[in-house]
Every structure is written in structure tokens, then in C-alpha cells.
Write a protein that holds these residues in place. Sequence first.
Motif, PDB file in Angstrom:
ATOM      1  N   SER A 111      10.815   3.319  20.954  1.00 15.38           N
ATOM      2  CA  SER A 111       9.907   4.055  21.836  1.00 15.38           C
ATOM      3  C   SER A 111       9.716   5.473  21.324  1.00 15.38           C
ATOM      4  N   TYR A 112       8.657   6.123  21.800  1.00 15.04           N
ATOM      5  CA  TYR A 112       8.389   7.500  21.384  1.00 15.04           C
ATOM      6  C   TYR A 112       7.762   8.280  22.524  1.00 15.04           C
ATOM      7  N   ASP A 113       7.916   9.595  22.454  1.00 15.18           N
ATOM      8  CA  ASP A 113       7.176  10.510  23.322  1.00 15.18           C
ATOM      9  C   ASP A 113       6.051  11.182  22.548  1.00 15.18           C
ATOM     10  N   HIS A 114       6.319  11.455  21.268  1.00 11.58           N
ATOM     11  CA  HIS A 114       5.330  12.049  20.368  1.00 11.58           C
ATOM     12  C   HIS A 114       5.350  11.227  19.088  1.00 11.58           C
ATOM     13  N   LEU A 115       4.188  10.795  18.634  1.00 16.32           N
ATOM     14  CA  LEU A 115       4.090   9.948  17.443  1.00 16.32           C
ATOM     15  C   LEU A 115       3.197  10.605  16.396  1.00 16.32           C
ATOM     16  N   VAL A 116       3.642  10.567  15.134  1.00 16.68           N
ATOM     17  CA  VAL A 116       2.834  11.019  14.007  1.00 16.68           C
ATOM     18  C   VAL A 116       2.703   9.845  13.038  1.00 16.68           C
ATOM     19  N   VAL A 117       1.473   9.472  12.728  1.00 13.97           N
ATOM     20  CA  VAL A 117       1.236   8.380  11.783  1.00 13.97           C
ATOM     21  C   VAL A 117       0.762   8.982  10.464  1.00 13.97           C
ATOM     22  N   ALA A 118       1.508   8.675   9.390  1.00 14.10           N
ATOM     23  CA  ALA A 118       1.183   9.214   8.068  1.00 14.10           C
ATOM     24  C   ALA A 118       1.405   8.113   7.031  1.00 14.10           C
ATOM     25  N   THR A 119       0.766   6.973   7.243  1.00 14.77           N
ATOM     26  CA  THR A 119       1.028   5.787   6.433  1.00 14.77           C
ATOM     27  C   THR A 119       0.233   5.736   5.135  1.00 14.77           C
ATOM     28  N   GLY A 120      -0.666   6.693   4.922  1.00 14.29           N
ATOM     29  CA  GLY A 120      -1.405   6.718   3.670  1.00 14.29           C
ATOM     30  C   GLY A 120      -2.445   5.627   3.568  1.00 14.29           C
ATOM     31  N   THR A 121      -2.824   5.336   2.330  1.00 11.75           N
ATOM     32  CA  THR A 121      -3.847   4.339   2.066  1.00 11.75           C
ATOM     33  C   THR A 121      -3.316   3.332   1.052  1.00 11.75           C
ATOM     34  N   THR A 122      -3.991   2.209   0.935  1.00 12.01           N
ATOM     35  CA  THR A 122      -3.552   1.163   0.018  1.00 12.01           C
ATOM     36  C   THR A 122      -4.671   0.821  -0.968  1.00 12.01           C
ATOM     37  N   LEU A 123      -4.281   0.286  -2.120  1.00 11.92           N
ATOM     38  CA  LEU A 123      -5.240  -0.134  -3.133  1.00 11.92           C
ATOM     39  C   LEU A 123      -5.666  -1.571  -2.873  1.00 11.92           C
ATOM     40  N   VAL A 124      -6.977  -1.825  -2.982  1.00 11.88           N
ATOM     41  CA  VAL A 124      -7.488  -3.185  -2.760  1.00 11.88           C
ATOM     42  C   VAL A 124      -8.472  -3.559  -3.876  1.00 11.88           C
ATOM     43  N   PRO A 125      -8.006  -3.617  -5.131  1.00  7.32           N
ATOM     44  CA  PRO A 125      -8.906  -3.972  -6.238  1.00  7.32           C
ATOM     45  C   PRO A 125      -9.498  -5.363  -6.090  1.00  7.32           C
ATOM     46  N   GLU A 126      -8.810  -6.221  -5.334  1.00 12.11           N
ATOM     47  CA  GLU A 126      -9.287  -7.592  -5.171  1.00 12.11           C
ATOM     48  C   GLU A 126     -10.612  -7.670  -4.420  1.00 12.11           C
ATOM     49  N   THR A 127     -11.048  -6.584  -3.792  1.00 13.76           N
ATOM     50  CA  THR A 127     -12.323  -6.602  -3.072  1.00 13.76           C
ATOM     51  C   THR A 127     -13.531  -6.537  -4.009  1.00 13.76           C
ATOM     52  N   ILE A 128     -13.301  -6.234  -5.292  1.00 17.66           N
ATOM     53  CA  ILE A 128     -14.364  -6.249  -6.295  1.00 17.66           C
ATOM     54  C   ILE A 128     -14.122  -7.440  -7.220  1.00 17.66           C
ATOM     55  N   ASP A 129     -15.082  -8.333  -7.306  1.00 28.72           N
ATOM     56  CA  ASP A 129     -14.945  -9.549  -8.096  1.00 28.72           C
ATOM     57  C   ASP A 129     -14.620  -9.217  -9.551  1.00 28.72           C
ATOM     58  N   GLY A 130     -13.500  -9.760 -10.049  1.00 33.17           N
ATOM     59  CA  GLY A 130     -13.123  -9.594 -11.449  1.00 33.17           C
ATOM     60  C   GLY A 130     -12.343  -8.346 -11.770  1.00 33.17           C
ATOM     61  N   LEU A 131     -12.198  -7.423 -10.820  1.00 32.69           N
ATOM     62  CA  LEU A 131     -11.566  -6.137 -11.134  1.00 32.69           C
ATOM     63  C   LEU A 131     -10.073  -6.273 -11.406  1.00 32.69           C
ATOM     64  N   THR A 132      -9.394  -7.129 -10.663  1.00 31.70           N
ATOM     65  CA  THR A 132      -7.946  -7.267 -10.844  1.00 31.70           C
ATOM     66  C   THR A 132      -7.597  -7.675 -12.271  1.00 31.70           C
ATOM     67  N   ASP A 133      -8.386  -8.573 -12.856  1.00 36.18           N
ATOM     68  CA  ASP A 133      -8.124  -9.036 -14.217  1.00 36.18           C
ATOM     69  C   ASP A 133      -8.814  -8.176 -15.274  1.00 36.18           C
ATOM     70  N   GLY A 134      -9.899  -7.530 -14.907  1.00 36.94           N
ATOM     71  CA  GLY A 134     -10.697  -6.846 -15.924  1.00 36.94           C
ATOM     72  C   GLY A 134     -10.474  -5.358 -16.053  1.00 36.94           C
ATOM     73  N   GLY A 135      -9.809  -4.749 -15.086  1.00 29.77           N
ATOM     74  CA  GLY A 135      -9.680  -3.294 -15.118  1.00 29.77           C
ATOM     75  C   GLY A 135      -8.254  -2.817 -15.050  1.00 29.77           C
ATOM     76  N   HIS A 136      -8.048  -1.573 -15.469  1.00 34.99           N
ATOM     77  CA  HIS A 136      -6.756  -0.908 -15.370  1.00 34.99           C
ATOM     78  C   HIS A 136      -6.913   0.318 -14.470  1.00 34.99           C
ATOM     79  N   HIS A 137      -5.788   0.803 -13.960  1.00 40.20           N
ATOM     80  CA  HIS A 137      -5.822   2.034 -13.172  1.00 40.20           C
ATOM     81  C   HIS A 137      -4.468   2.723 -13.277  1.00 40.20           C
ATOM     82  N   PHE A 138      -4.414   3.969 -12.780  1.00 45.13           N
ATOM     83  CA  PHE A 138      -3.171   4.750 -12.815  1.00 45.13           C
ATOM     84  C   PHE A 138      -2.791   5.211 -11.411  1.00 45.13           C
ATOM     85  N   TYR A 139      -3.144   4.411 -10.416  1.00 40.76           N
ATOM     86  CA  TYR A 139      -2.895   4.781  -9.025  1.00 40.76           C
ATOM     87  C   TYR A 139      -1.652   4.108  -8.445  1.00 40.76           C
ATOM     88  N   SER A 140      -0.900   3.435  -9.288  1.00 39.67           N
ATOM     89  CA  SER A 140       0.392   2.889  -8.883  1.00 39.67           C
ATOM     90  C   SER A 140       1.324   2.964 -10.082  1.00 39.67           C
TER      91      SER A 140
END
Length: 388
Positions: A111-140
Motif C-alpha cells: 500500500s502507499y500514501d504517496h506514489l511516484v512512478v518512474a518506470t522509464g520506457t522500453t524498446l519495441v523493435p518488433e513493431t517494425i517489420d524486419g527491424l529485429t533481424d535487419g538492424g542494430h542499435h546501442f540502446y541496450s
Amino acid sequence: MSSDRETGREQRIVIVGGGTGGTVVANKLATELREELDAGDVDLTLVTDSPDHVYKPIFLYVAFNRKDVADSRRPNRELLDQRVDLRIDRVVDVDTDARRLAFEGENEALSYDHLVVATGTTLVPETIDGLTDGGHHFYSAAGAERLRDELAEFTSGHLVVSTIGMPHMCPAAPIEFPLIADEWLQKRGCRDDIDITYTYPLERAHGLESVADWVTPLFEERGIGLETSFEVEAVDPDRQTVATTDGRTLEYDLLVTIPPHAGSDLASRADLGDEWIEVDRHTLEATRADDVYAIGDITDVPTSKAGSAAHYQAGVVADRIASEVRGHPPTARYDGKTLCFVETGLEKATFVSFGYDEQPVVRPPSRFVHWAKLAYNESYWLTARGLL
């Protein structure tokens, strides 16, 4: 209405997320509410699903073999004030009416009386067709290491650096990568055999107009091609092509992307927003629930998803919650302040600072600012502890 302080009931502050925003707000609250915590009037808990805190800007340097992934990690417990309880767990839902967090499996609710949410964002390369296999990144960490290995073997061909996801973490990184790559490849003696093209989905080279106006001629001077209004629809790993929504196709030999990002489904499950948590842009209070704040990348505030923004937001939220705990009206406000270093190569950098109603002014790059950025990367752990 009497406050919990007046009735003598312990107040519980819960922070969800162990990145920059969550860690800084926890440590600032531990300092501001030192007396209340020591007296047992306040309980302060940070919940995160990983025992390690990760400083993601290091990944850019990992890609060029100038840092190791290990340099980006520290145990969360080492960074947190001892007054902060650390719970390693995954929050799966928030009942904002009952003020209770639910966790994976049969783990006990909180339970909480005051809550702070700071969960950040996530990477979803799978939402672009072919990106997971065809591209590289430096975000992880894993992505940066794979890219490092590819770059080490890349000595000729077409390097395409494509910003696909918007919004995305670290607004400077897309333009930093081709500028660093230009000089890095020169030092390796293969720049003349490599074409570099940078693509961006807007009609200019960067979301901030003044940054775009500054970097466009710099790209031209450095022989870096620029493709704007380049909205990627699909990647073909076999043909090594990138296709846009308006029918354009770009061939590549090595594709480096800023992949699509997504908010948290926790936001929609808790009815705090559809994907990003909806907050008042000045107070950072959730607009759909009482006694809930959100900071950092998970919010819908109209500024960059940068660590510095989360840092400044954390100070505002810590001040506001401390006031509320003491029964005082909170007055601290966030003005959109953000500061970003921008590497322009291997030995020079600039920086920009801006707010909601303030366009950044790009200063001339210098060795001094480059070394200042490297020094900040080393001293970041003091920032996370709330000491800077």
C-alpha cells in the motif's frame, strides 16, 4: 482535513522504478525527510525489477569500443540512502482507489500514501517489420555489444543511421552516432570507403529546430548524407534495404537505428494514461489519480526523454511530497528544464539547455565540453545518490 502527520499515522511513500528519476527522488526524499524517517513517521520504499542501476548513455561508447558494459552498472543498494527500503520485484498493477500495488505471482501487495512512478520506457523493435533481424542499435547493453562487434569488422560500404522511434530516450544520441562514427572511421583508415547517411522522420534533422539548423551544415561539411521526412515502414534484411511509408527505399550494408520505444502497459492497466502516464507538466501530478506522481521517460510531458529531465523532475517531486507529508501546500514546479551534452566527434562536444518555452542555443564544440561530458559520465553515480 487533518494530515497523517497530525494523526500520528505512518505515511508510506513508494517509488516504482530504479533508474535515474526513481533513484534521485528516493535519495532526495531520504535527505529532506530525514527526521520523519528516523522517527518512524514515514516509510520510504523503492521498488525495481533489477538489483542493478544502469546508466544507459554509456552504451554509445560501448558501440565504439571505448567503454565496457560493466561501466554502466552499479548495485541499486549501493546508490540508495540506507533509509530507503529496496524491494526487488515487478509491479503488474496499481489500484489507485485502494492505493495498492500488485506484484507478479503471489507476492504480497504494497500500500502507499504517496506514489511516484518512474518506470522509464522500453524498446519495441518488433513493431517494425524486419527491424529485429535487419538492424542494430546501442540502446541496450546487448545491442551495444553486438553493434561493437559489427563495427569492428565494417571497413567498406554504406552505413545508415536511422531514427525510427519517436519519442525516444536520449535526444542527442541520433546525431552523436554519425558524428562520432565519421572521426572513428577516419582514425581506422577506412572512412573514404564508407558512405554515411542519417535519416530522420521529421522534415528536419532533429526535433529541436535550433539543433537541426546547427547540425545540418555540419553533416554536409563532414560528408554525411541527410534524408528527412524518412518514416521507416519496414526493413528487408535479405535485400538490406529500408523502406519508407512514402515508397522510398534506401540500401545499406550496416543499419544502425534508434528503435521504436513504448511506454508501459502499467499506465493503461492503472488507468493513468493510454501508454504514457498523463501528468500536469509543471507539478508532475498524475491527472487521473490522486497522490500519484510520475517522472522521467514514462510521462507525457512535452520535453525530451533525457536523464537530466528526470533528474530535475525528481527534485521537484521530492520537494512537493516532503511538503505534503508535513501538511504544507506544495509549491515546487518543473519548467521543462533539460540539459544535454552532444558529442561532435571523438574529442569535441557541445551542450544545450532548454525548457518548455525556451529553444536551446547550440554553443561551439570544444575539447573542454567533451572532457566535461566524460567527467560527468564518471561522476554520474554521485548524481544518482543525490549528491550533485
